[in-house]
Design a protein around this motif. Sequence first.
Motif, mmCIF file in Angstrom:
data_model
loop_
_atom_site.group_PDB
_atom_site.id
_atom_site.type_symbol
_atom_site.label_atom_id
_atom_site.label_comp_id
_atom_site.label_asym_id
_atom_site.label_seq_id
_atom_site.Cartn_x
_atom_site.Cartn_y
_atom_site.Cartn_z
ATOM 1 N N ALA A 81 -19.296 -39.426 15.900
ATOM 2 C CA ALA A 81 -19.105 -39.263 14.454
ATOM 3 C C ALA A 81 -18.480 -40.503 13.827
ATOM 4 O O ALA A 81 -18.676 -40.783 12.638
ATOM 5 N N LYS A 82 -17.753 -41.275 14.610
ATOM 6 C CA LYS A 82 -17.071 -42.458 14.092
ATOM 7 C C LYS A 82 -17.954 -43.706 14.142
ATOM 8 O O LYS A 82 -17.573 -44.763 13.654
ATOM 9 N N HIS A 83 -19.131 -43.566 14.764
ATOM 10 C CA HIS A 83 -20.026 -44.715 14.901
ATOM 11 C C HIS A 83 -20.824 -44.907 13.610
ATOM 12 O O HIS A 83 -21.252 -43.929 12.992
ATOM 13 N N GLU A 92 -17.657 -35.903 18.672
ATOM 14 C CA GLU A 92 -16.618 -36.391 17.769
ATOM 15 C C GLU A 92 -16.461 -37.907 17.857
ATOM 16 O O GLU A 92 -16.182 -38.570 16.856
ATOM 17 N N LEU A 93 -16.671 -38.457 19.061
ATOM 18 C CA LEU A 93 -16.649 -39.913 19.208
ATOM 19 C C LEU A 93 -17.805 -40.549 18.438
ATOM 20 O O LEU A 93 -17.629 -41.542 17.719
ATOM 21 N N ASN A 146 -24.215 -42.962 13.180
ATOM 22 C CA ASN A 146 -24.122 -41.586 13.699
ATOM 23 C C ASN A 146 -25.279 -40.691 13.294
ATOM 24 O O ASN A 146 -25.507 -39.657 13.926
#
Length: 247
Positions: free
Chosen positions: A54-56, A51-52, A59
């Motif tokens: 996913a914000k990059h 989930e972390l 991704n």
Amino acid sequence: MATNGEGKQNEAGRHQEVGHKSLLQSDALYQYILETSVYPREPEAMKELRELTAKHPWNIMTTSADEGQFLNMLLKLINAKNTMEIGVYTGYSLLATALALPEDGKIFAMDINRENFELGLPIIEKAGVAHKIDFREGPALPVLDLLIEDEKNHGSYDFIFVDADKDNYINYHKRLIDLVKVGGLIGYDNTLWNGSVVAPPDAPLRKYVRYYRDFVLELNKALAADPRIEICMLPVGDGITLCRRIK
């Protein structure tokens, strides 16, 4: 044939999984695999890291959740203890590996970008497996050449996972075949490369997909002809080819 409404609904449902690279023709079927098999058994640390990531903004580079589950089970099946990973990104596949290894297991991990690795490091530390990881920043080839110079490293790795620069896959293989033990495995990720390996020459492909496609095709041809290994190409994630060293 889908109606326009159905088509829009299907399009809206695509790529729910970050880094979704599944070659399954039905996104609903892929989502079923995730929701039935992967997510219910995904360790909390891996979920948090997924989930972390996913914000990059990059991704798409992450290992998919179903591939992470596959790697975790594979490593347990072969009782891997000493492993290597080339291409780490934020560390999702690295964490899947670390969780699978015994307490004294080791992962020699390399990536050209420490910043991305450090995004996931707090989660890896919280999971209690950071002590298994020896991370090196920089290009892998010079490091591999140094390892090969010392004969005690020959045949010392149980498993090696490669998810890095596709234009160097062949160069990696030339070195890794000496470092993995007889009976050990090398896993090359992205060997179906967004399905582009069967695309016609004039197919409209994204620039980076087209650029790396020939390197992936070259690798696949070379692995199929290499008498030192047995191979199995699997349509998991974006395609992963397992190579078992036999001599």
